[in-house]
Design an enzyme around this catalytic site. Structure first.
Site, PDB file in Angstrom:
ATOM      1  N   LYS A   1      27.187  42.369  38.562  1.00 23.00           N
ATOM      2  CA  LYS A   1      26.528  41.486  39.523  1.00 23.00           C
ATOM      3  C   LYS A   1      25.457  40.653  38.833  1.00 23.00           C
ATOM      4  O   LYS A   1      25.331  39.452  39.073  1.00 23.00           O
ATOM      5  CB  LYS A   1      25.905  42.325  40.637  1.00 23.00           C
ATOM      6  CG  LYS A   1      26.954  42.920  41.576  1.00 23.00           C
ATOM      7  CD  LYS A   1      26.302  43.830  42.591  1.00 23.00           C
ATOM      8  CE  LYS A   1      27.307  44.339  43.607  1.00 23.00           C
ATOM      9  NZ  LYS A   1      26.721  45.322  44.511  1.00 23.00           N
TER      10      LYS A   1
ATOM     11  N   GLY B   1      38.004  47.674  33.351  1.00 26.75           N
ATOM     12  CA  GLY B   1      37.219  46.438  33.384  1.00 26.75           C
ATOM     13  C   GLY B   1      38.029  45.296  33.939  1.00 26.75           C
ATOM     14  O   GLY B   1      39.231  45.437  34.171  1.00 26.75           O
ATOM     15  N   PRO B   2      37.371  44.159  34.163  1.00 24.13           N
ATOM     16  CA  PRO B   2      38.069  42.994  34.728  1.00 24.13           C
ATOM     17  C   PRO B   2      39.159  42.475  33.783  1.00 24.13           C
ATOM     18  O   PRO B   2      39.160  42.839  32.603  1.00 24.13           O
ATOM     19  CB  PRO B   2      36.960  41.950  34.887  1.00 24.13           C
ATOM     20  CG  PRO B   2      35.698  42.630  34.593  1.00 24.13           C
ATOM     21  CD  PRO B   2      35.968  43.890  33.884  1.00 24.13           C
ATOM     22  N   PRO B   3      40.035  41.635  34.281  1.00 20.12           N
ATOM     23  CA  PRO B   3      41.099  41.118  33.419  1.00 20.12           C
ATOM     24  C   PRO B   3      40.533  40.223  32.315  1.00 20.12           C
ATOM     25  O   PRO B   3      39.516  39.578  32.507  1.00 20.12           O
ATOM     26  CB  PRO B   3      41.958  40.275  34.371  1.00 20.12           C
ATOM     27  CG  PRO B   3      41.490  40.558  35.734  1.00 20.12           C
ATOM     28  CD  PRO B   3      40.131  41.127  35.656  1.00 20.12           C
ATOM     29  N   GLY B   4      41.219  40.241  31.188  1.00 16.90           N
ATOM     30  CA  GLY B   4      40.864  39.315  30.108  1.00 16.90           C
ATOM     31  C   GLY B   4      39.636  39.696  29.314  1.00 16.90           C
ATOM     32  O   GLY B   4      39.074  38.872  28.602  1.00 16.90           O
TER      33      GLY B   4
ATOM     34  N   SER C   1      26.858  46.673  50.242  1.00 17.20           N
ATOM     35  CA  SER C   1      25.804  46.079  49.419  1.00 17.20           C
ATOM     36  C   SER C   1      25.351  44.704  49.887  1.00 17.20           C
ATOM     37  O   SER C   1      24.426  44.141  49.324  1.00 17.20           O
ATOM     38  CB  SER C   1      26.250  46.022  47.962  1.00 17.20           C
ATOM     39  OG  SER C   1      27.308  45.125  47.847  1.00 17.20           O
TER      40      SER C   1
HETATM   41  P1  ADP Z   1      42.929  42.652  29.290  1.00 18.79           P
HETATM   42  O1  ADP Z   1      43.898  43.618  28.750  1.00 18.79           O
HETATM   43  O2  ADP Z   1      41.557  43.232  29.402  1.00 18.79           O
HETATM   44  O3  ADP Z   1      43.326  42.012  30.562  1.00 18.79           O
HETATM   45  P2  ADP Z   1      43.510  41.179  26.902  1.00 18.79           P
HETATM   46  O4  ADP Z   1      43.337  42.305  25.968  1.00 18.79           O
HETATM   47  O5  ADP Z   1      44.887  40.745  27.214  1.00 18.79           O
HETATM   48  O6  ADP Z   1      42.750  41.476  28.254  1.00 18.79           O
HETATM   49  O7  ADP Z   1      42.649  39.963  26.368  1.00 18.79           O
HETATM   50  C1  ADP Z   1      42.902  38.616  26.657  1.00 18.79           C
HETATM   51  C2  ADP Z   1      42.589  37.754  25.474  1.00 18.79           C
HETATM   52  O8  ADP Z   1      41.206  37.717  25.233  1.00 18.79           O
HETATM   53  C3  ADP Z   1      43.228  38.263  24.210  1.00 18.79           C
HETATM   54  O9  ADP Z   1      43.766  37.170  23.515  1.00 18.79           O
HETATM   55  C4  ADP Z   1      42.067  38.844  23.423  1.00 18.79           C
HETATM   56  O10 ADP Z   1      42.263  38.715  22.045  1.00 18.79           O
HETATM   57  C5  ADP Z   1      40.904  38.021  23.890  1.00 18.79           C
HETATM   58  N1  ADP Z   1      39.656  38.780  23.859  1.00 18.79           N
HETATM   59  C6  ADP Z   1      39.131  39.467  24.883  1.00 18.79           C
HETATM   60  N2  ADP Z   1      37.962  40.043  24.526  1.00 18.79           N
HETATM   61  C7  ADP Z   1      37.756  39.720  23.255  1.00 18.79           C
HETATM   62  C8  ADP Z   1      36.713  40.003  22.318  1.00 18.79           C
HETATM   63  N3  ADP Z   1      35.669  40.756  22.649  1.00 18.79           N
HETATM   64  N4  ADP Z   1      36.823  39.513  21.098  1.00 18.79           N
HETATM   65  C9  ADP Z   1      37.879  38.755  20.786  1.00 18.79           C
HETATM   66  N5  ADP Z   1      38.879  38.419  21.588  1.00 18.79           N
HETATM   67  C10 ADP Z   1      38.833  38.894  22.819  1.00 18.79           C
END
Ligand code: ADP
Length: 841
Positions: free
Chosen positions: A775, A375-378, A732
């Site tokens: 999308k 999935g996307p970052p964050g 697309s």
């Molecule tokens: P990724 O690994 O997908 O890039 P992270 O796991 O580092 O992202 O998440 C980034 C931040 O967002 C973290 O502090 C995480 O706790 C918070 N976060 C992301 N999704 C959720 C969620 N569904 N509920 C609570 N916190 C989330």
């Protein structure tokens, strides 16, 4: 001089004057010759002479005459040794010189110097009358006793050496076979003696005196050895090392130093290491290797580079958790609560994780699939991994694989290389100290490839449950059982994960969040977390939901919540300053006068420090937000940009999530050329050509002809995809290009609240595309109202949260006609009832 002796030297001898070393009868010595006289001797006597006699020369020791040959001769030592030149080696580097190998025969005395130039020649008298010794064996009492004592001392000395060394054994035999009278000379040249002492032995022409001079030297050597053996507590193997004997049977000029206290400690050290090796509970194969290495280590001198290598290796081996594991404490109900508490939304992912954990609980030796969160970052991939470790009560270790392009990073370097070390997997195990941690392999899609091998191939072995029980790191070179490790991988896209690796993993898509989900996540998790991080309390700072929505829509444009979290962090920092300032002011002034003001107005004062702020500080969506975060970064520009014909909104998928994308077109006079800009890939360029061709062939149908038969006659068309720096590709955008061009050619505006995606064919059909969920979420984020998607993608809408679906009006199109009708206000009427190309058959 006796005529019937074994050794008879000529009465006239050329003399070689040495200034380093003393040649004694019965020993062999290497002499470097570089003075003019001596060189001359070598050249005209040794190198030219043909008889055996010509190789006999007299060696006069200790003549301080290295430089001034031409000057008058200094007084020569009167006694020398006649020697046989066995070898002559010449060299021009660093300066012309010869090296002679000379074996001493017997003493002589210089009776008269006959000639000084070009080299010295003297009349000599032979002193050692060797034939007498064998006859007068053990004759006189005192001499006999002396020689016996000397012989015994010599035997004792040789007995202290290691007989397994061939030279020592030979020496022992020589002691018995040599006439006793030669022993003082032979041994004095072997043991550690100074030149002065040797000179005394040489000068002792009388045999009895010679024994007397040499005996103390021998005794001193024996005592020295005894002392050394005592201090070093010699191990049998070390004898060779300590008492190494130079070739030719001469003892080394080694200083028997006593500064080796480290040795004992070292002995203890290896003993400690040995204990650790035995206590490490490693499997049979590893233990065997360790013991072998330990044995080698004991034999190695510390100064050897390999010593440190072997030691490091053994230390690494004992530190690895061969059979140390943490106890699983899995309770599915508790796990569910924990996962729910840690993360909002992500229902599908959490369900699958719980299934996985439940199966693990039922069957402890699970050779299950490796989970891979894509999935996307964050979006919380890493943090779910961390939660899984917590629910299981296991150690957690993250291995970042982004940019790793050397397979030794995974599998380690072979121990033959300097600076070699184990790979990240083994290092990780050493760090966590147990053999059943949760390993998060972060960013597997960003593994590189280089000349140093393919790290993905190395990962295959790690991740394959059938193989990883005997994972062999190159550094360890013994298998380590990884089957207890729980691997979880994360990636932004599956497109760049090598297929073989992808095959071993179960992919769980973690899509981006909707705006509502983000608001919830912010209020449940991000804001409390950030408040805590900045030392604030909810009594000091409140962020209402409207403000959060504004932050999400105006300051962030992302699928995850990472930059949202950063923005909240920025607000916390700004408020922290105010709170800290307020503390100071309130201490100085009375707080009574301030409470009448409204909270929200209070914040507009920026950094004014006139009055302490009212608590809690509430972040209003308008002024304070701008003051802290600056002007909005993303404006909802959609409606403004669609005020001219020739613009349409497409939907694109990127590893960062879905995005809306504007397609712009303009026309100008020309020869019907198509220009494309915006870093497009080949597939996208083909889509543009397809779109043009379809419009030209259907120009009449849609009244796009502009008077002539071809709408492109006399015009050039320029198509641009903004965000020009970002490379774009994929089929697309087909429907968007058609819509955009149709708008340009017809002069009609595309509806400003419509976004679309779909691949087109030359016949005007709309084919399905991927990434629908991301999308659609992007369209929703951009507050669009209508989304046109291919009919065959209708099933993908199930994944989309109901409230998003309710907000949007979906049009499922199977032909371009349907797309155009939905994209323009009032439809896009065709002149003929059916717009499809009519078959001529
Ligand atoms: P990724 O690994 O997908 O890039 P992270 O796991 O580092 O992202 O998440 C980034 C931040 O967002 C973290 O502090 C995480 O706790 C918070 N976060 C992301 N999704 C959720 C969620 N569904 N509920 C609570 N916190 C989330």
């Amino acid at each position: 001089m006796s005529s019937n002796s074994g050794i008879q030297i000529p009465s006239r001898l050329p003399l070689l004057c040495t200034h380093d070393g003393v040649l004694l009868p019965g020993s062999t010595m290497r002499i470097s010759v570089d003075t003019a006289r001596n060189m001359q001797l070598v050249k005209s006597r040794l190198l030219k002479g043909t008889s055996l006699k010509s190789t006999i020369i007299g060696v006069i020791p200790n003549t301080r005459d290295p430089e001034h040959d031409s000057d008058e001769l200094p007084s020569l030592h009167s006694i020398g040794t006649a020697g046989l030149a066995v070898q002559v080696v010449g060299s021009n580097w660093p300066k012309p010189h010869y090296t002679l190998l000379i074996t001493g025969l017997c003493r002589f005395r210089v009776t008269k110097l006959l000639r000084e130039k070009p080299f010295l020649v003297a009349e000599v008298e032979q002193l050692d009358k060797l034939e007498q010794y064998t006859e007068g064996d053990q004759a006189d009492g005192e001499l006999g006793e002396l020689s016996q004592r000397f012989y015994q001392a010599a035997v004792q000395l040789v007995g202290m050496l290691d007989m397994s060394v061939p030279v020592v054994a030979k020496l022992r035999r020589l002691l018995d076979s040599l006439p006793k009278e030669t022993l003082p000379d032979v041994l004095a040249s072997m043991i550690r003696t100074s030149n002065k002492e040797k000179l005394q032995v040489l000068d002792a022409v009388d045999l009895e005196e010679r024994f007397k001079k040499a005996l103390p030297l021998l005794t001193r050597q024996i005592e020295g050895l005894k002392l050394l053996q005592k201090t070093r507590k010699l191990r049998p193997d070390d004898d060779k090392r300590v008492l190494a004997i130079r070739k030719g049977g001469v003892f080394p000029g080694r200083q028997f130093s006593l500064d080796e206290e480290g040795e004992d400690e070292d002995g203890d050290d290896t003993a400690v290491l040995e204990k650790k090796v035995k206590a490490a509970a490693m499997p049979e194969a590893a233990l065997r290797v360790c013991l072998k290495e330990l044995k080698r280590l004991k034999k190695m001198p510390e100064s050897m580079p390999e010593y440190a290598l072997t030691r490091n290796y053994l230390e690494m081996m004992v530190e690895l958790p061969w059979s140390k594991s943490s106890k699983d404490c899995l309770d599915i109900r508790a796990a569910r609560v924990l996962l729910d508490n840690d993360h909002y939304a992500m229902e599908k992912l959490k369900r699958r994780v719980l299934e996985y954990l439940a199966v693990r609980q039922l069957k402890s030796t699970l050779k299950g699939p490796i989970l891979c969160f894509v999935g996307p970052p964050g979006v919380g991939k890493t943090s779910v991994g961390r939660s899984i470790a917590r629910t299981l009560g296991r150690e957690f270790h993250r291995i970042a694989l982004g940019g790793v392009c050397d397979q030794s990073d995974i599998r380690g370097h072979r121990r033959t290389y300097v600076g070699s070390m184990p790979g990240r997997i083994i290092n990780g195990l050493k760090t966590v100290g147990v053999n059943n941690p949760v390993f998060l392999l972060d960013e597997v899609d960003k593994l590189g490839k280089s000349l140093q091998g393919d790290p993905a191939a190395a990962l295959l072995e790690v991740l394959d449950p059938e193989q990883n029980h005997s994972f062999t790191d190159h550094y360890l070179n013994v298998p380590f059982d990884l089957s207890q490790v729980l691997f979880i991988a994360t990636a932004n896209t599956t497109a760049t994960i090598p297929p073989a690796l992808l095959d071993r993993m179960e992919v769980l898509q973690v899509p981006g969040y909707t705006q509502e989900e983000k608001v919830e996540i912010a209020h449940r998790h991000l804001i409390p977390h950030q408040l805590e991080q900045h030392g604030l309390t909810p009594q000091q700072l409140q962020i209402p939901q409207d403000t959060t929505k504004d932050i999400i829509s105006k300051y962030t444009r992302e699928a995850g919540v990472r930059s949202l979290e950063r923005k909240i962090g920025a607000i916390c920092r700004a408020v922290a300053v105010k709170v800290a300032e307020g503390h100071k002011v309130s201490r100085a002034e009375s707080p009574a006068e301030q409470h009448a003001e409204q909270n929200t107005e209070n914040k507009e004062e920026g950094s004014g420090i006139t009055a302490p702020p009212e608590m809690p500080i509430v972040i209003d969506p308008i002024a304070p937000l701008k003051a802290i975060l600056g002007p909005p970064v993303f404006e909802m520009e959609v409606s403004e940009r669609l005020t001219l014909p020739g613009v349409a909104i497409g939907l694109a998928w990127t590893p960062m999530g879905g995005e809306i994308m504007f397609v712009e077109a303009s026309r100008m006079e020309g020869e019907g050329q198509l220009t494309l800009t915006g870093q497009l890939g080949d597939v996208m360029k083909e889509s543009a050509h397809l779109a043009i061709s379809w419009l030209r062939s259907n120009a009449k149908t849609y009244l796009l002809t502009n008077g002539s038969a071809d709408p492109l006659e006399g015009t050039d068309i320029h198509l641009h995809f903004p965000a020009g720096a970002v490379t774009k590709d994929g089929p697309s955008a087909g429907v968007t290009i058609v819509t955009c061009l149709a708008s340009l050619l017809s002069g009609r505006l595309v509806r400003s609240d419509v976004a679309m995606t779909g691949e087109i064919t030359l016949r005007g059909l709309v084919l399905p595309v991927g990434g629908i969920k991301d999308k659609v979420l992007a369209a929703h984020r951009a507050s669009l109202k209508r989304v046109i998607i291919p009919k065959r993608n209708e099933k993908d809408l199930e994944e989309i949260p109901p409230h998003v679906r309710a907000d949007l009006d979906f049009v499922f199109a199977s032909t371009l006609d349907e797309v155009l009708n939905a994209a323009f206000d009032g439809g896009f009427p065709a002149a003929v009832s059916h717009p499809q190309v009519v078959s001529k058959l």
